[in-house]
Design a protein around this motif. Structure first.
Motif, mmCIF file in Angstrom:
data_model
loop_
_atom_site.group_PDB
_atom_site.id
_atom_site.type_symbol
_atom_site.label_atom_id
_atom_site.label_comp_id
_atom_site.label_asym_id
_atom_site.label_seq_id
_atom_site.Cartn_x
_atom_site.Cartn_y
_atom_site.Cartn_z
ATOM 1 N N VAL A 96 0.854 -1.188 0.016
ATOM 2 C CA VAL A 96 -0.103 0.093 0.120
ATOM 3 C C VAL A 96 0.776 1.305 -0.096
ATOM 4 C CG1 VAL A 96 -1.762 1.460 1.434
ATOM 5 C CG2 VAL A 96 -2.162 -1.290 1.056
ATOM 6 N N ARG A 99 2.619 1.919 -3.407
ATOM 7 C CA ARG A 99 1.641 2.377 -4.626
ATOM 8 C C ARG A 99 1.035 3.766 -4.221
ATOM 9 N NH1 ARG A 99 -0.408 -3.075 -3.826
ATOM 10 N NH2 ARG A 99 -1.609 -2.685 -2.321
ATOM 11 N N GLU A 100 1.139 4.208 -2.882
ATOM 12 C CA GLU A 100 0.786 5.486 -2.445
ATOM 13 C C GLU A 100 1.961 6.519 -3.036
ATOM 14 O OE1 GLU A 100 -0.177 5.789 1.316
ATOM 15 O OE2 GLU A 100 -2.085 4.881 1.212
ATOM 16 N N THR A 103 1.992 6.773 -6.671
ATOM 17 C CA THR A 103 0.827 7.569 -7.129
ATOM 18 C C THR A 103 1.599 8.921 -7.035
ATOM 19 O OG1 THR A 103 -0.974 5.998 -6.627
ATOM 20 C CG2 THR A 103 -1.544 8.396 -6.559
#
Length: 127
Positions: A96, A99-100, A103
């Motif tokens: 997580v 991925r953040e 982004t």
């Protein structure tokens, strides 16, 4: 060795080191005998008293969960195989976070260099 250590006891022992010549008792209690012996050997200098005061404040301000994870779980982890549930949760949290981070990079909020530094930092935390 104690499987569960009390934060209160560790704080009290650290402050005993500040107020008496017996510095480093909290290090023995926390399972760091080398540091405990070093504190005792340096007992005639102010160095262990200052260190005990700093560590006493750090232990006092540390949350109970952080203390348990740092001091109690380390004994349990060292003597038992890895907990699959805990490893799975760490891998999920790492995924997580990566991925953040990706982004943020794709949106241009962080540079490639910052992305790589933070990615490495996250991966270094998993051992």
């Amino acid at each position: 060795m104690l499987a569960q250590r009390s934060r209160r006891t560790a704080v009290i022992l650290a402050w005993v080191g500040v107020l008496t010549p017996l510095s480093g008792l909290h290090k023995f209690y926390l399972g760091q005998p080398f540091w405990g012996i070093l504190y005792l050997l340096l007992g005639l200098t102010p160095i262990p008293k200052v260190a005990c005061a700093i560590e006493g404040v750090m232990l006092l301000t540390q949350s109970a969960d952080d203390f348990a994870q740092r001091w109690s779980d380390s004994v349990a982890q060292a003597s038992s195989p890895l907990d699959p549930t805990r490893v799975s949760a760490q891998v999920s949290a790492l995924g997580v976070a990566l991925r953040e981070l990706d982004t943020l990079r794709q949106e241009g909020l962080i540079s490639e260099l910052e992305f790589e530094q933070k990615r490495r930092h996250l991966l270094e935390q998993v051992t």
